[in-house]
Structure formats: C-alpha cells, structure tokens
Design an enzyme around this catalytic site. Structure first.
Site, PDB file in Angstrom:
ATOM      1  N   GLY A 140       0.855  -1.187   0.000  1.00 29.65           N
ATOM      2  CA  GLY A 140       0.000   0.000   0.000  1.00 29.65           C
ATOM      3  C   GLY A 140       0.887   1.231   0.000  1.00 29.65           C
ATOM      4  O   GLY A 140       1.276   1.720  -1.061  1.00 29.65           O
ATOM      5  N   ARG A 252      -3.470  13.398  -6.254  1.00 30.61           N
ATOM      6  CA  ARG A 252      -3.811  13.729  -4.864  1.00 30.61           C
ATOM      7  C   ARG A 252      -4.308  15.163  -4.731  1.00 30.61           C
ATOM      8  O   ARG A 252      -4.961  15.493  -3.735  1.00 30.61           O
ATOM      9  CB  ARG A 252      -2.666  13.405  -3.922  1.00 30.61           C
ATOM     10  CG  ARG A 252      -1.403  14.158  -4.094  1.00 30.61           C
ATOM     11  CD  ARG A 252      -0.422  13.658  -3.046  1.00 30.61           C
ATOM     12  NE  ARG A 252      -0.287  12.216  -3.109  1.00 30.61           N
ATOM     13  CZ  ARG A 252       0.845  11.560  -3.407  1.00 30.61           C
ATOM     14  NH1 ARG A 252       1.941  12.235  -3.654  1.00 30.61           N
ATOM     15  NH2 ARG A 252       0.876  10.253  -3.421  1.00 30.61           N
ATOM     16  N   GLU A 372      -4.657   7.431  -2.034  1.00 25.57           N
ATOM     17  CA  GLU A 372      -3.659   8.217  -2.795  1.00 25.57           C
ATOM     18  C   GLU A 372      -2.555   8.746  -1.870  1.00 25.57           C
ATOM     19  O   GLU A 372      -2.101   9.882  -1.997  1.00 25.57           O
ATOM     20  CB  GLU A 372      -4.336   9.311  -3.612  1.00 25.57           C
ATOM     21  CG  GLU A 372      -5.230   8.701  -4.675  1.00 25.57           C
ATOM     22  CD  GLU A 372      -5.473   9.575  -5.880  1.00 25.57           C
ATOM     23  OE1 GLU A 372      -4.623  10.406  -6.210  1.00 25.57           O
ATOM     24  OE2 GLU A 372      -6.536   9.399  -6.492  1.00 25.57           O
TER      25      GLU A 372
HETATM   26  C1  LIG Z   1     -11.787   3.407  -0.598  1.00 26.65           C
HETATM   27  C2  LIG Z   1     -10.403   3.158  -1.128  1.00 26.65           C
HETATM   28  C3  LIG Z   1     -10.168   3.306  -2.484  1.00 26.65           C
HETATM   29  C4  LIG Z   1      -8.885   3.043  -3.004  1.00 26.65           C
HETATM   30  N1  LIG Z   1      -8.687   3.144  -4.352  1.00 26.65           N
HETATM   31  C5  LIG Z   1      -7.494   2.768  -4.873  1.00 26.65           C
HETATM   32  C6  LIG Z   1      -7.301   2.721  -6.290  1.00 26.65           C
HETATM   33  O1  LIG Z   1      -8.176   3.071  -7.080  1.00 26.65           O
HETATM   34  N2  LIG Z   1      -6.118   2.249  -6.762  1.00 26.65           N
HETATM   35  C7  LIG Z   1      -5.115   1.855  -5.939  1.00 26.65           C
HETATM   36  O2  LIG Z   1      -4.068   1.435  -6.447  1.00 26.65           O
HETATM   37  N3  LIG Z   1      -5.263   1.894  -4.586  1.00 26.65           N
HETATM   38  C8  LIG Z   1      -6.420   2.335  -4.038  1.00 26.65           C
HETATM   39  N4  LIG Z   1      -6.594   2.370  -2.667  1.00 26.65           N
HETATM   40  C9  LIG Z   1      -5.512   1.924  -1.809  1.00 26.65           C
HETATM   41  C10 LIG Z   1      -4.876   3.073  -1.032  1.00 26.65           C
HETATM   42  O3  LIG Z   1      -4.099   3.861  -1.885  1.00 26.65           O
HETATM   43  C11 LIG Z   1      -4.088   2.453   0.128  1.00 26.65           C
HETATM   44  O4  LIG Z   1      -5.034   1.932   1.039  1.00 26.65           O
HETATM   45  C12 LIG Z   1      -3.192   3.455   0.793  1.00 26.65           C
HETATM   46  O5  LIG Z   1      -2.127   3.818  -0.037  1.00 26.65           O
HETATM   47  C13 LIG Z   1      -2.621   2.911   2.115  1.00 26.65           C
HETATM   48  O6  LIG Z   1      -2.075   1.653   1.946  1.00 26.65           O
HETATM   49  P1  LIG Z   1      -2.489   0.462   2.948  1.00 26.65           P
HETATM   50  O7  LIG Z   1      -3.975   0.422   2.994  1.00 26.65           O
HETATM   51  O8  LIG Z   1      -1.781  -0.758   2.535  1.00 26.65           O
HETATM   52  O9  LIG Z   1      -1.980   0.952   4.352  1.00 26.65           O
HETATM   53  P2  LIG Z   1      -0.477   0.693   4.961  1.00 26.65           P
HETATM   54  O10 LIG Z   1       0.511   1.087   3.952  1.00 26.65           O
HETATM   55  O11 LIG Z   1      -0.441  -0.690   5.484  1.00 26.65           O
HETATM   56  O12 LIG Z   1      -0.483   1.709   6.139  1.00 26.65           O
HETATM   57  C14 LIG Z   1      -1.017   1.457   7.448  1.00 26.65           C
HETATM   58  C15 LIG Z   1      -0.628   2.626   8.339  1.00 26.65           C
HETATM   59  O13 LIG Z   1       0.804   2.677   8.481  1.00 26.65           O
HETATM   60  C16 LIG Z   1       1.275   3.956   8.139  1.00 26.65           C
HETATM   61  N5  LIG Z   1       2.586   3.832   7.510  1.00 26.65           N
HETATM   62  C17 LIG Z   1       2.977   2.936   6.564  1.00 26.65           C
HETATM   63  N6  LIG Z   1       4.256   3.118   6.230  1.00 26.65           N
HETATM   64  C18 LIG Z   1       4.685   4.177   6.983  1.00 26.65           C
HETATM   65  C19 LIG Z   1       5.927   4.884   7.108  1.00 26.65           C
HETATM   66  N7  LIG Z   1       6.976   4.552   6.356  1.00 26.65           N
HETATM   67  N8  LIG Z   1       6.010   5.913   7.983  1.00 26.65           N
HETATM   68  C20 LIG Z   1       4.941   6.286   8.723  1.00 26.65           C
HETATM   69  N9  LIG Z   1       3.748   5.662   8.648  1.00 26.65           N
HETATM   70  C21 LIG Z   1       3.631   4.618   7.801  1.00 26.65           C
HETATM   71  C22 LIG Z   1       0.233   4.531   7.154  1.00 26.65           C
HETATM   72  O14 LIG Z   1       0.284   5.951   7.127  1.00 26.65           O
HETATM   73  C23 LIG Z   1      -1.049   3.984   7.755  1.00 26.65           C
HETATM   74  O15 LIG Z   1      -1.475   4.830   8.783  1.00 26.65           O
HETATM   75  C24 LIG Z   1      -7.847   2.665  -2.127  1.00 26.65           C
HETATM   76  C25 LIG Z   1      -8.093   2.557  -0.751  1.00 26.65           C
HETATM   77  C26 LIG Z   1      -9.338   2.792  -0.256  1.00 26.65           C
HETATM   78  C27 LIG Z   1      -9.580   2.641   1.219  1.00 26.65           C
END
Ligand SMILES: Cc1cc2nc3c(=O)[nH]c(=O)nc-3n(C[C@H](O)[C@H](O)[C@H](O)COP(=O)(O)OP(=O)(O)OC[C@H]3O[C@@H](n4cnc5c(N)ncnc54)[C@H](O)[C@@H]3O)c2cc1C
Length: 388
Positions: A140, A252, A372
C-alpha cells in the site's frame, strides 16, 4: 495600474469565464440529478448507471481529452473544480470522476503513444470508465513492493497476481495495471499496462463493504495469465514507477478538491440547519458560540481550498507542485474530518441520523487521509523537502 495588477496577479480563487461555466453546470447537475439519489446509492452501495451516463454526456469523464478525440479539451484545474463541486453533494460520484480524469486520463495523455491515445481517448470520453490499479494486499504505502507479475511471451506480456482496493473496479472497462517484469530489479521492474476488461483470465473479485463513499466501488482484481499485447505497455518497460509517482502526485490534488467540496457541503447544510433549529426560544445559529464554530470551519475550508487551487494552478503552469500537492491533500483531508465532525455536533441528535446528509459526509471524509497516500506519506514528502 491597480487593474493591471489584478489582471496579472488574480486571486487563486478567481475563475475564468470557462471555469465558472463548468462550475455552475456541474452544480446544477449535482443539485437536480444527484441529490435525489445520494442516499439510495449510499444504502445500496451502488452507483446509478444513468448518472454515470449523464457524466459522460456532460463531458465530465473526458475533461482533459482533446476535442479531436471527443473530449472536453479543458485543463487539470477544471477537473479539480468539477471534483470539488460534485463532492459537495456526493464524494462517491466525485471520486469516480476524479480517478477517471486525474489518474487514468492523465496517465494516458502523459505517457500514452499516439496510437494508444487515439484508441482509448474517444472511449474514455464517451462511455468507458477507467480504473487505476497499483495497490495490493501486501503493498500500500510501500507501493513499489508490489508482486503482480508480468512475464514476456513473444509480443505479449502475461500478467498474474491480485490487486486490491481498486476504485471503479465494478464499472471500469479499462484498467491501468502496475506489475513487475523483474522482482529482483525493485522499483525499476515496475511497468504500467493498459488492460481491457474483456481479456481472458482477468476478473473483478470481491467488492469492499466500506464505512464511507459506499456508492463508489472498491474491488479486488484477479489476473490469471492475462495476455496483454506488448503495444499496451503504458510508458516504457521498467518505468512504471515514474508513471505511478507522477500521476499520483497530480491525482492527490483531486483528492484535496474532493475533501474541500465535502467540507463545504457539510458546512452549507449546517448553516441552513442552525438558522432553522430553535432552542431557548431562538435559532441556535443566533448564539455567538455557534457562529464562532461556523467561522472556524469556513476559515479552514478557505485555507484548504487555497492550497488545492494553488497546487492545481502550479501543475497547469508546468511549475513544481510536489510539496504543494502533498500539503493540499494533507490539510484538506484532515480539515474535512474536523469540519464534518463539527457539523454533526451542530446538528445535535439529528446529525447522528441518516435523515440528514452530514452523517454520510462525515463517513465519506474518513477515506481522504488514507487513499492516494496516507497522511503520513504526505508528511514524509513534505519533510523530505525540508530536510534536503
Ligand atoms: C476506498 C479506497 C479506495 C482506493 N482506491 C485505490 C485505487 O483506485 N487504486 C489503488 O491502487 N489503490 C487504491 N486504494 C488503496 C490506497 O491507496 C491504500 O489503502 C493506501 O495507499 C494505504 O495503503 P495500505 O492500505 O496498505 O496501508 P499501509 O501502507 O499498510 O499503512 C497502514 C498505516 O501505516 C502507516 N505507515 C505505513 N508506512 C509508513 C511509514 N513509512 N512511515 C509512517 N507511517 C507509515 C500509514 O500511514 C497507515 O497509517 C484505495 C483505498 C481505499 C480505502
């Protein structure tokens, strides 16, 4: 002299005649056609196909596509205005339009070959919804740790793997899919592909049951040896990370606009409500304590809007906008959550009920700090520039 200054240095919020025309047309459409369906679509967790067809008719699904390919031929700032306006009424419908314009079409126009643009632009402008598939179960924030695989076989690439969280998954006919051609090469193996929904081996999987933007579909995508013709690589092989970074930097700003519109919509409902609701023998909006809360909200929204418009105008002017875009998304999404929450408070118990629109806007606001790039990722971008 002063008029010269005004002409050459307009306020960020000054709109051209064309921008104003767009804003008003979208506002009219949103109020007359989307408002009556918002609650039903949210409860059904489905977008009304008739409304999607109208988005195409109005030219809102091909805003930056040139006229010769059937698009509206407007600019990125117009896309931002459209997303803001739709979000006042329905952030779900707004994100469908946002992904179409600020991610999918943006990537096609920036990275596509002439043939790819000639083939896909008319479709995207007339009837084909697009989706942007980067995220996976295991990647993500660390997007380039993706594991979806592309293996070359003659003049085709064979895609296998899963995508998760893909907006517009249910409706899309075209998917921009990121996969790695060489897992050992890290981000330098990532490649973007234009994938048609009809291809054998491709399927749309589970749809997420979400807290907010429920009418916007968010789905899993499955690739089982999907053969994609080599001329469907978007940009260069191994340069997909550039496609992803650059489109998301722009995209974004659109999410910032979504959050500004959402917050404005919530505030507008609330101003109307507090003028009508009476307690202690007078309208609650006549209490200075309530007015001060409204003033705080209006100021936060105005600040967020300036950040968003500034980032969008920088992008249109071809100037650097990476940090302004990150700040705009960070601040607009956080302030939208604060505003939507305070709007519920000012509705009292009714704010907690589905009968009033602020409850939905509050739920919808939550995603702004996640997709995003989470707020932490925006802070990382801003901090990196500070520490350089
Ligand atoms: C409704 C919805 C629509 C979406 N649509 C799309 C789409 O069209 N296409 C697409 O490709 N994706 C899409 N996404 C995915 C979205 O971009 C990801 O959910 C987002 O980038 C976060 O990734 P993750 O969910 O894996 O969270 P994680 O990366 O697992 O993060 C979990 C937490 O850890 C924190 N974190 C992670 N790494 C770090 C770091 N290095 N330093 C500090 N904090 C950190 C994050 O800020 C977050 O609070 C969508 C998500 C949702 C919920």
């Amino acid at each position: 002299m002063s008029s010269l200054l005004i002409d050459t240095h307009p306020a960020l919020t000054d709109l051209s005649a064309q921008e104003r025309m767009f804003q008003e047309a979208v506002r009219d459409f949103a109020i007359s056609e989307i408002v009556p369906k918002v609650r039903e679509m949210d409860e059904a967790a489905e977008m009304d196909p008739e409304l999607i067809a109208k988005l195409f008719e109005l030219g809102l699904m091909g805003i930056e596509i040139p006229g010769m390919h059937g698009g509206t031929g407007a600019d990125f700032f117009t896309s931002v205005l459209v997303v803001e306006e739709l979000s006042k009424v329905d952030p779900s419908m707004a994100v469908l339009v946002d992904v179409q314009n600020t991610l999918v079409i943006n990537a096609l126009l920036r990275w596509g070959t002439d043939d790819q643009k000639a083939h896909y632009s008319p479709k995207l402008a007339s009837d084909t919804v697009g989706a942007y598939a980067l995220s996976e179960a295991g990647s993500g924030s660390d997007a380039f740790a993706l594991s979806c695989r592309a293996t070359q076989d003659g003049d085709h690439w064979v895609l296998s793997g899963h995508k998760l969280w893909i907006t517009n998954g249910s409706e899309a006919g075209l998917f921009i899919v990121f996969a790695t051609v060489d897992p050992d090469a890290g981000y330098k193996g990532i490649t973007a592909f234009l994938v048609d929904r009809e291809l054998d081996g491709f399927s749309v999987g589970k749809k997420e049951d979400k807290l907010g933007i429920r009418a916007s579909s968010t789905t899993e995508l499955l690739f089982e040896d999907v053969r994609v013709s080599a001329d469907h690589v978007l940009g260069e092989v191994g340069k997909g990370y550039k496609v992803a970074i650059e489109t998301l930097n722009e995209g974004r700003i659109g999410i910032g606009a979504q959050m500004v519109g959402l917050a404005q919509g919530a505030l507008d409902h609330t101003v109307r409500y507090v003028k009508e609701r009476e307690q202690f023998g007078r309208a609650v909006g006549s209490f200075q304590g309530v007015q001060f809360q409204l003033a705080e909200m209006a100021t936060e929204i105005a600040a967020a809007r300036l950040l968003v418009y500034n980032a969008a105008r920088l992008k249109v002017a071809g100037k650097p906008f990476l940090v302004p875009a990150a700040m705009a998304k960070l601040y607009a999404s956080q302030s939208a959550q604060r505003v939507a929450s305070a709007c519920i408070d000012l509705h009292g118990g009714y704010g907690f009920s589905k009968e009033f629109p602020v409850e939905k806007l509050y739920r919808d606001a939550k995603v702004g700090t996640i997709y995003e790039g989470t707020s932490n990722m925006q802070k990382q971008t801003i901090a990196k520039a500070l520490m350089r």
